[in-house]
Design a protein around this motif. Sequence first.
Motif, PDB file in Angstrom:
ATOM      1  N   ALA A  50     -28.518  17.414  40.882  1.00 56.88           N
ATOM      2  CA  ALA A  50     -28.833  16.074  41.388  1.00 56.88           C
ATOM      3  C   ALA A  50     -30.224  15.609  40.978  1.00 56.88           C
ATOM      4  N   ASP A  51     -31.189  16.517  40.880  1.00 57.23           N
ATOM      5  CA  ASP A  51     -32.545  16.091  40.563  1.00 57.23           C
ATOM      6  C   ASP A  51     -32.725  15.662  39.112  1.00 57.23           C
ATOM      7  N   ARG A  52     -31.713  15.879  38.293  1.00 51.09           N
ATOM      8  CA  ARG A  52     -31.792  15.480  36.886  1.00 51.09           C
ATOM      9  C   ARG A  52     -30.892  14.285  36.572  1.00 51.09           C
ATOM     10  N   ARG A  53     -30.259  13.718  37.538  1.00 53.13           N
ATOM     11  CA  ARG A  53     -29.301  12.640  37.289  1.00 53.13           C
ATOM     12  C   ARG A  53     -29.999  11.287  37.210  1.00 53.13           C
ATOM     13  N   ALA A  54     -29.437  10.407  36.410  1.00 50.20           N
ATOM     14  CA  ALA A  54     -30.002   9.082  36.184  1.00 50.20           C
ATOM     15  C   ALA A  54     -29.292   8.064  37.056  1.00 50.20           C
ATOM     16  N   THR A  55     -29.982   6.976  37.326  1.00 52.10           N
ATOM     17  CA  THR A  55     -29.365   5.879  38.058  1.00 52.10           C
ATOM     18  C   THR A  55     -28.385   5.140  37.160  1.00 52.10           C
ATOM     19  N   LEU A  56     -27.365   4.566  37.775  1.00 52.15           N
ATOM     20  CA  LEU A  56     -26.311   3.896  37.024  1.00 52.15           C
ATOM     21  C   LEU A  56     -26.271   2.432  37.399  1.00 52.15           C
ATOM     22  N   THR A  57     -26.620   1.573  36.465  1.00 53.42           N
ATOM     23  CA  THR A  57     -26.490   0.131  36.639  1.00 53.42           C
ATOM     24  C   THR A  57     -25.767  -0.430  35.428  1.00 53.42           C
ATOM     25  N   ALA A  58     -24.943  -1.434  35.651  1.00 55.40           N
ATOM     26  CA  ALA A  58     -24.164  -2.014  34.562  1.00 55.40           C
ATOM     27  C   ALA A  58     -25.060  -2.627  33.496  1.00 55.40           C
ATOM     28  N   SER A  59     -26.163  -3.245  33.906  1.00 53.86           N
ATOM     29  CA  SER A  59     -27.052  -3.884  32.936  1.00 53.86           C
ATOM     30  C   SER A  59     -27.737  -2.849  32.047  1.00 53.86           C
ATOM     31  N   ALA A  60     -28.145  -1.715  32.639  1.00 52.20           N
ATOM     32  CA  ALA A  60     -28.800  -0.686  31.843  1.00 52.20           C
ATOM     33  C   ALA A  60     -27.831  -0.067  30.838  1.00 52.20           C
ATOM     34  N   VAL A  61     -26.590   0.173  31.266  1.00 55.32           N
ATOM     35  CA  VAL A  61     -25.594   0.745  30.358  1.00 55.32           C
ATOM     36  C   VAL A  61     -25.276  -0.227  29.234  1.00 55.32           C
ATOM     37  N   ALA A  62     -25.092  -1.500  29.579  1.00 56.21           N
ATOM     38  CA  ALA A  62     -24.788  -2.505  28.556  1.00 56.21           C
ATOM     39  C   ALA A  62     -25.949  -2.653  27.569  1.00 56.21           C
ATOM     40  N   SER A  63     -27.176  -2.598  28.072  1.00 54.17           N
ATOM     41  CA  SER A  63     -28.334  -2.708  27.190  1.00 54.17           C
ATOM     42  C   SER A  63     -28.415  -1.518  26.236  1.00 54.17           C
ATOM     43  N   ALA A  64     -28.122  -0.320  26.737  1.00 63.04           N
ATOM     44  CA  ALA A  64     -28.166   0.861  25.877  1.00 63.04           C
ATOM     45  C   ALA A  64     -27.095   0.792  24.799  1.00 63.04           C
ATOM     46  N   TYR A  65     -25.893   0.377  25.161  1.00 63.59           N
ATOM     47  CA  TYR A  65     -24.831   0.256  24.159  1.00 63.59           C
ATOM     48  C   TYR A  65     -25.137  -0.858  23.164  1.00 63.59           C
ATOM     49  N   GLY A  66     -25.772  -1.921  23.613  1.00 62.37           N
ATOM     50  CA  GLY A  66     -26.128  -3.003  22.706  1.00 62.37           C
ATOM     51  C   GLY A  66     -27.126  -2.556  21.655  1.00 62.37           C
ATOM     52  N   ARG A  67     -28.131  -1.811  22.078  1.00 62.88           N
ATOM     53  CA  ARG A  67     -29.100  -1.293  21.109  1.00 62.88           C
ATOM     54  C   ARG A  67     -28.441  -0.319  20.139  1.00 62.88           C
ATOM     55  N   LEU A  68     -27.550   0.486  20.642  1.00 61.38           N
ATOM     56  CA  LEU A  68     -26.878   1.456  19.783  1.00 61.38           C
ATOM     57  C   LEU A  68     -25.998   0.769  18.742  1.00 61.38           C
ATOM     58  N   ALA A  69     -25.385  -0.346  19.124  1.00 60.69           N
ATOM     59  CA  ALA A  69     -24.473  -1.041  18.212  1.00 60.69           C
ATOM     60  C   ALA A  69     -25.183  -1.636  17.000  1.00 60.69           C
ATOM     61  N   PHE A  70     -26.502  -1.831  17.087  1.00 59.35           N
ATOM     62  CA  PHE A  70     -27.245  -2.405  15.969  1.00 59.35           C
ATOM     63  C   PHE A  70     -28.229  -1.406  15.355  1.00 59.35           C
ATOM     64  N   ASP A  71     -28.083  -0.156  15.701  1.00 59.20           N
ATOM     65  CA  ASP A  71     -28.971   0.869  15.160  1.00 59.20           C
ATOM     66  C   ASP A  71     -28.351   1.447  13.887  1.00 59.20           C
ATOM     67  N   PRO A  72     -28.972   1.236  12.717  1.00 62.99           N
ATOM     68  CA  PRO A  72     -28.377   1.752  11.474  1.00 62.99           C
ATOM     69  C   PRO A  72     -28.299   3.269  11.438  1.00 62.99           C
ATOM     70  N   LEU A  73     -29.187   3.954  12.157  1.00 66.11           N
ATOM     71  CA  LEU A  73     -29.126   5.407  12.196  1.00 66.11           C
ATOM     72  C   LEU A  73     -27.842   5.904  12.870  1.00 66.11           C
ATOM     73  N   PHE A  74     -27.243   5.046  13.678  1.00 65.05           N
ATOM     74  CA  PHE A  74     -25.964   5.374  14.303  1.00 65.05           C
ATOM     75  C   PHE A  74     -24.782   4.769  13.556  1.00 65.05           C
ATOM     76  N   LEU A  75     -24.938   3.549  13.095  1.00 65.37           N
ATOM     77  CA  LEU A  75     -23.809   2.815  12.539  1.00 65.37           C
ATOM     78  C   LEU A  75     -23.266   3.447  11.271  1.00 65.37           C
TER      79      LEU A  75
END
Length: 327
Positions: free
Chosen positions: A199-224
């Motif tokens: 439990a002490d290592r778990r992150a908070t879960l918010t829809a905006s934070a998850v969407a923001s992380a996926y959005g950045r990943l979708a435009f990252d050439p190192l991933f794409l």
Amino acid sequence: MSSLPTTPSVAERPLTRGTIFLLAGLAALGSLATNIILPAFPRIGASLGVSSQELGLTLSSFFVAFALGQLVVGPFSDRFGRKWLVLGGLAVFAAGSIFCALAETLSLLVLGRVIQALGACAASVLSRAIARDLFDGEALARALALTMIAGAAAPGFSPLLGGALDGLFGWRVTFLVVAAFGMMLGLHYSTSVGETHPADRRATLTASAVASAYGRLAFDPLFLFPALSVGLVIGGLYTFFAAAPAILTIHGREAIEALPHACRPDEDGRVVPGGVAAASRPYQCRISRVGRSRPSKVGPSSLPAQAPALTTRRPARIVSWSVRSST
């Protein structure tokens, strides 16, 4: 949270064979569930009254559900831990496999495959997260390498296993075997590993934070670019896997008949090696087998008119054969 088992630190957790088997099994579960049924496509189609092309829906539906499920499983595991998502995913996977084994129509089979994928994605994507929770440094590198090897090997051996199961017991048993494997992994996980993300290592879960992380990943050439290259390779591979059973079983005989010099059996089980010119004198065929050889004479009168070639009964375990003039 107090009911969760205590997880040793990464320095205290050894990389054992049992842990390697667990991580490899979780990582390969999705590939195993997909490739093991491919040799049974012709029989599944005959049983359900559909074509092999229509059975392609069982692959595309699985991949879509698998891909979308990973987008949810990852953030949920960071917030609520790994244990119940892994066990729940394996339970859903086993239920979907049993549902597929009992399906009587294509629609029900596709639905079962979607259920399978939703369960398998949790196990597959969390196998690497569990490895990062348990190990560090060289041990982590070894664990991830072995996990990747298992994922790469599953498409190779699972069609062989699926073909054997289909030939011996029928295609429905294949799904039951996959369900049993999923339940075995769940039992092994719950008794040997348990929760690895306290439990002490778990992150908070918010829809905006998850969407923001996926959005950045979708435009990252190192991933794409790596993701695109791997996706194209895997897409071509599974296209071949899906088409090969139907091509070999349905069109295989026509392809063999089109070869003018092929050795092929006739209706009586005889092998006719093409290209052996018939002559006026008889020929002797010596068929070498383990421990003995048997000569048999055949002449032009005994050869088929449309293929003037050597004809002989096909023995078991032929090692070599030769043709020589008897004169």
